[in-house]
Each structure stands twice: as structure tokens, then as C-alpha cells.
Write a protein that holds these residues in place. Sequence first.
Motif, short mmCIF file in Angstrom:
data_model
loop_
_atom_site.label_atom_id
_atom_site.label_comp_id
_atom_site.label_asym_id
_atom_site.label_seq_id
_atom_site.Cartn_x
_atom_site.Cartn_y
_atom_site.Cartn_z
N GLY A 42 0.82 -1.21 0.00
CA GLY A 42 0.00 0.00 0.00
C GLY A 42 0.85 1.26 0.00
O GLY A 42 0.52 2.25 -0.67
N SER A 43 1.95 1.25 0.73
CA SER A 43 2.85 2.41 0.76
C SER A 43 3.48 2.67 -0.59
O SER A 43 3.63 3.81 -1.02
CB SER A 43 3.96 2.19 1.79
OG SER A 43 3.42 2.07 3.08
N ILE A 44 3.85 1.60 -1.27
CA ILE A 44 4.46 1.74 -2.60
C ILE A 44 3.46 2.32 -3.58
O ILE A 44 3.77 3.25 -4.33
CB ILE A 44 4.99 0.37 -3.09
CG1 ILE A 44 6.20 -0.03 -2.25
CG2 ILE A 44 5.37 0.42 -4.56
CD1 ILE A 44 6.67 -1.44 -2.48
N GLU A 45 2.23 1.80 -3.56
CA GLU A 45 1.20 2.30 -4.47
C GLU A 45 0.81 3.73 -4.12
O GLU A 45 0.52 4.53 -5.01
CB GLU A 45 -0.02 1.38 -4.44
CG GLU A 45 0.26 0.03 -5.08
CD GLU A 45 -0.91 -0.94 -4.92
OE1 GLU A 45 -1.97 -0.53 -4.40
OE2 GLU A 45 -0.73 -2.09 -5.32
N ALA A 46 0.79 4.07 -2.85
CA ALA A 46 0.46 5.44 -2.44
C ALA A 46 1.50 6.43 -2.94
O ALA A 46 1.19 7.59 -3.20
CB ALA A 46 0.34 5.51 -0.92
N GLY A 47 2.72 5.99 -3.09
CA GLY A 47 3.78 6.87 -3.59
C GLY A 47 3.77 7.00 -5.11
O GLY A 47 4.58 7.72 -5.68
N GLY A 48 2.86 6.30 -5.77
CA GLY A 48 2.76 6.41 -7.22
C GLY A 48 3.66 5.43 -7.97
O GLY A 48 3.90 5.60 -9.16
#
Length: 80
Positions: free
Chosen positions: A11-17
Motif C-alpha cells: 500500500g505504501s508503494i502504491e500510495a507513492g505512485g
Amino acid sequence: MESSDAQDDAGSIEAGGYQQEPKRTLGSFQVFAISFAFISVPVGIFATFDEVQQTAGPVGIWLWPIAAVGQTPVALVTAA
């Protein structure tokens, strides 16, 4: 089933784009390093060939096919 830590990381990776994917390219330094490692094995065999012949005799000749079989995958990876 993924653990909560793995889900949080994704989720953190996807939140960073960003998308989570492996890098499948080799730079010039990586190719040099692989080639250098590939050359090191035959050099070691040449350097110790005389000693192997004196201590192991004709059995030492079987090092060549074994080393060739082991080095073929390395050559194929470098060529790709």
C-alpha cells in the motif's frame, strides 16, 4: 494470504505512485562484473592445471567438462 506488514508495504508503494516490479535490465557495470566473474573461473583452472595433473592425475582432466557445463549458463545469461 499476505501478512499485514506485506500489505502495508504494498500500500505504501502504491500510495507513492510506484508499481512494485523487478528491474530486468543490466547496466554496463553489471555486465562487466558478470564477465569478470565468468573469466575468473577459467583463469583459476589454467593457473592450477599443473598442480591438479601432478596430484590428481588423469582425473583432473574431468575438470574441463565440469567447468564448461557450469560456465555455459553464465555465458547464456551474459549473452541475453
